[in-house]
Write a protein that holds these residues in place. Structure first.
Motif, PDB file in Angstrom:
ATOM      1  N   LYS A 113       0.838  -1.204   0.000  1.00  0.00           N
ATOM      2  CA  LYS A 113       0.000   0.000   0.000  1.00  0.00           C
ATOM      3  C   LYS A 113       0.880   1.265   0.000  1.00  0.00           C
ATOM      4  O   LYS A 113       0.663   2.186  -0.781  1.00  0.00           O
ATOM      5  CB  LYS A 113      -0.908  -0.032   1.238  1.00  0.00           C
ATOM      6  CG  LYS A 113      -1.815   1.166   1.378  1.00  0.00           C
ATOM      7  CD  LYS A 113      -2.796   0.928   2.499  1.00  0.00           C
ATOM      8  CE  LYS A 113      -3.361   2.219   3.032  1.00  0.00           C
ATOM      9  NZ  LYS A 113      -4.300   1.994   4.139  1.00  0.00           N
ATOM     10  N   GLU A 114       1.876   1.240   0.843  1.00  0.00           N
ATOM     11  CA  GLU A 114       2.787   2.392   0.953  1.00  0.00           C
ATOM     12  C   GLU A 114       3.480   2.692  -0.377  1.00  0.00           C
ATOM     13  O   GLU A 114       3.578   3.835  -0.802  1.00  0.00           O
ATOM     14  CB  GLU A 114       3.878   2.033   1.958  1.00  0.00           C
ATOM     15  CG  GLU A 114       4.074   2.994   3.090  1.00  0.00           C
ATOM     16  CD  GLU A 114       4.999   2.332   4.095  1.00  0.00           C
ATOM     17  OE1 GLU A 114       6.215   2.303   3.842  1.00  0.00           O
ATOM     18  OE2 GLU A 114       4.487   1.811   5.119  1.00  0.00           O
ATOM     19  N   SER A 115       3.929   1.631  -1.050  1.00  0.00           N
ATOM     20  CA  SER A 115       4.655   1.840  -2.313  1.00  0.00           C
ATOM     21  C   SER A 115       3.715   2.409  -3.380  1.00  0.00           C
ATOM     22  O   SER A 115       4.132   3.215  -4.215  1.00  0.00           O
ATOM     23  CB  SER A 115       5.303   0.539  -2.795  1.00  0.00           C
ATOM     24  OG  SER A 115       4.309  -0.365  -3.223  1.00  0.00           O
ATOM     25  N   LEU A 116       2.446   1.996  -3.339  1.00  0.00           N
ATOM     26  CA  LEU A 116       1.490   2.505  -4.329  1.00  0.00           C
ATOM     27  C   LEU A 116       1.152   3.973  -4.045  1.00  0.00           C
ATOM     28  O   LEU A 116       1.026   4.779  -4.971  1.00  0.00           O
ATOM     29  CB  LEU A 116       0.224   1.640  -4.345  1.00  0.00           C
ATOM     30  CG  LEU A 116       0.444   0.178  -4.778  1.00  0.00           C
ATOM     31  CD1 LEU A 116      -0.842  -0.629  -4.628  1.00  0.00           C
ATOM     32  CD2 LEU A 116       0.935   0.091  -6.218  1.00  0.00           C
ATOM     33  N   LEU A 117       1.039   4.292  -2.760  1.00  0.00           N
ATOM     34  CA  LEU A 117       0.768   5.689  -2.393  1.00  0.00           C
ATOM     35  C   LEU A 117       1.920   6.583  -2.855  1.00  0.00           C
ATOM     36  O   LEU A 117       1.712   7.669  -3.408  1.00  0.00           O
ATOM     37  CB  LEU A 117       0.584   5.823  -0.876  1.00  0.00           C
ATOM     38  CG  LEU A 117      -0.732   5.271  -0.310  1.00  0.00           C
ATOM     39  CD1 LEU A 117      -0.691   5.223   1.208  1.00  0.00           C
ATOM     40  CD2 LEU A 117      -1.914   6.123  -0.783  1.00  0.00           C
ATOM     41  N   LYS A 118       3.106   6.075  -2.653  1.00  0.00           N
ATOM     42  CA  LYS A 118       4.298   6.841  -3.038  1.00  0.00           C
ATOM     43  C   LYS A 118       4.330   7.053  -4.552  1.00  0.00           C
ATOM     44  O   LYS A 118       4.620   8.147  -5.040  1.00  0.00           O
ATOM     45  CB  LYS A 118       5.535   6.069  -2.562  1.00  0.00           C
ATOM     46  CG  LYS A 118       6.752   6.908  -2.453  1.00  0.00           C
ATOM     47  CD  LYS A 118       7.794   6.239  -1.555  1.00  0.00           C
ATOM     48  CE  LYS A 118       9.175   6.630  -2.030  1.00  0.00           C
ATOM     49  NZ  LYS A 118      10.032   5.520  -2.337  1.00  0.00           N
ATOM     50  N   ARG A 119       3.991   6.003  -5.279  1.00  0.00           N
ATOM     51  CA  ARG A 119       3.984   6.115  -6.751  1.00  0.00           C
ATOM     52  C   ARG A 119       2.898   7.089  -7.202  1.00  0.00           C
ATOM     53  O   ARG A 119       3.106   7.892  -8.124  1.00  0.00           O
ATOM     54  CB  ARG A 119       3.756   4.730  -7.372  1.00  0.00           C
ATOM     55  CG  ARG A 119       3.747   4.712  -8.886  1.00  0.00           C
ATOM     56  CD  ARG A 119       5.119   5.066  -9.464  1.00  0.00           C
ATOM     57  NE  ARG A 119       5.106   5.097 -10.930  1.00  0.00           N
ATOM     58  CZ  ARG A 119       4.644   6.117 -11.661  1.00  0.00           C
ATOM     59  NH1 ARG A 119       4.184   7.208 -11.061  1.00  0.00           N
ATOM     60  NH2 ARG A 119       4.661   6.054 -12.981  1.00  0.00           N
ATOM     61  N   ALA A 120       1.738   7.056  -6.519  1.00  0.00           N
ATOM     62  CA  ALA A 120       0.641   7.970  -6.877  1.00  0.00           C
ATOM     63  C   ALA A 120       1.064   9.416  -6.684  1.00  0.00           C
ATOM     64  O   ALA A 120       0.686  10.303  -7.454  1.00  0.00           O
ATOM     65  CB  ALA A 120      -0.598   7.645  -6.046  1.00  0.00           C
TER      66      ALA A 120
END
Ligand code: PLP
Length: 403
Positions: free
Chosen positions: A49-56
């Protein structure tokens, strides 16, 4: 307090969730408790989840491809979990296992070639054969006292008969671990199958999307691992295609990313050519989700597997004590439970489905979705908080008592 909480009752309504927001359309009852399609009712691993938020946060979502860091994450995962060593050149990234199976048949089959599947089995296998204008050979699994097995004598007979009729028996689509019966095939069973397919010179399409979802003490054997050991299958390996993903394991199926493993350079080139022009590029979120899940998700996965086993045991005990007419098929993996409902007293599948949807108000996959061999069965998805599972089972129990 456990480090990861699988018991939280997440609200998934109005999230464009196929499982929750299509209830009226699919079950003709928006109040059913959805325990069907294979995704989980909990959040993915925190690291994912964290990595996706960062990418967003980057705010740019252009065309993407799997770079070396994604390839390395996959190679390390296969090494760590299955002791499987492959070369990075063998990897092809896809938008899902289902499209990948369709593209594979498109690559290797001509019209009217025969393709084997083992019902009851995941419905898109039937459809892939149909989509490619091939003929279907159904090598049904056998339910032996509540535990499914392959029938390799039947398989051999059917291949010989088809050949005698002039058919070109080209490929088999194999499900390992098996959806819906929950078998994690043993090495000895796999070797027998592989030897038969090698003898008959039949391509093997091995769908291993559920390979990480096995109960404690059970080991999944990727067919590729068996094929790579020694010289016996050196040539036959060129006819084997494996499919895997982090999608079921880490509840990121909506990110549409999987990978296909093909050792043969020629077959890989033909496969890529078959995909050409179909717009099969990956989403950056899918690639980052896959990479992070594999690099940082192991501890979360172990906790999830423990929780799933708890759900499986809970289901088993609940059925034995409260609804003994419904028989749970013994599963070793997947988070899917295959339920024999033939003793509930219904004459037809339509009656059984109507009962589950309208009387019990639970949304399950009807067994017939997996072929005629699934008649009078239902598939239940266990990947939900135990409280939700209990609620669904209590609904079934009450409805059965009112029959
Ligand atoms: C055996 C099997 N293969 C493939 C899929 C779906 O794969 P994908 O979403 O990657 O197309 C599923 C989903 O339930 C499955 O159970």
């Amino acid at each position: 307090m456990e480090k990861f909480d699988f018991s939280k009752l997440e609200n998934r309504t109005n999230t464009m969730s196929a499982k929750w927001d299509k209830r009226k359309e699919i079950f003709n009852n928006e109040n059913v408790l959805p325990l069907w399609v294979a995704d989980s009712d909990w959040q993915t691993a925190p690291a994912v989840k964290e990595s996706l938020l960062k990418r967003a946060e980057e705010g740019i979502f252009g065309y993407s491809f799997a770079d070396q860091s994604v390839e390395e994450a996959v190679l390390n995962w296969l090494q760590k979990r299955f002791n499987l060593e492959i070369k990075k050149d063998w990897l092809i990234f896809d938008t899902g296992v289902v499209p990948a199976i369709n593209f594979t048949l498109k690559t290797i089959c001509k019209e009217d070639d025969a393709v084997i599947i083992q019902p009851p089995v995941y419905r898109p296998f039937f459809l892939a054969v149909k989509n490619n204008n091939c003929q279907l050979i159904k090598n049904e699994l056998i339910n032996k006292d509540g535990y499914y097995q392959m029938d390799l004598n039947d398989l051999e007979n059917q291949i010989e008969t088809a050949k005698a009729q002039g058919k070109n028996v080209r490929a088999m689509i194999f499900c390992s671990p098996h959806n819906p019966v929950g078998r994690v095939w043993e090495k000895s069973e796999l070797l027998k199958l592989l030897r038969l397919l090698k003898k008959e010179d039949i391509y093997l399409l091995s769908d291993e999307i559920h390979s990480d979802l096995v109960y404690p003490g059970i080991k999944h054997q990727p067919v590729l691992k068996l094929l790579l050991a020694g010289e016996e299958f050196k040539e036959y390996r060129q006819k084997v295609i494996s499919y895997m993903a982090a999608s079921k394991t880490f509840n990121i199926a909506g990110l549409h990313t999987s990978y296909t493993i093909i050792e043969s350079k020629e077959l890989r080139a033909a496969y890529n050519a078959a995909k050409d022009g179909f717009g099969t590029g990956n989403s950056p979120f899918g690639l980052i989700g896959l990479k992070t899940a594999y690099n940082k998700g192991e501890e979360w996965l172990q906790a999830q597997l423990k929780y799933l086993k708890g759900n499986y045991d809970f289901l088993k005990e609940f059925l034995a004590a409260e609804i003994p007419q419904m028989k749970l098929i013994k599963a070793e993996g997947t988070y899917l439970a295959w339920l024999d409902c033939s003793q509930l007293g219904f004459e037809t599948d339509a009656e059984l489905i109507e009962f589950m949807n309208q009387k019990a108000e639970v949304g399950l996959n009807p067994g017939r979705w997996f072929g005629d061999a699934g008649s009078m069965y239902m598939r239940l998805n266990l990947a939900c908080p135990r409280q939700r599972l209990e609620k669904g089972l209590t609904r079934i129990k009450n409805a059965v008592e009112n029959l």
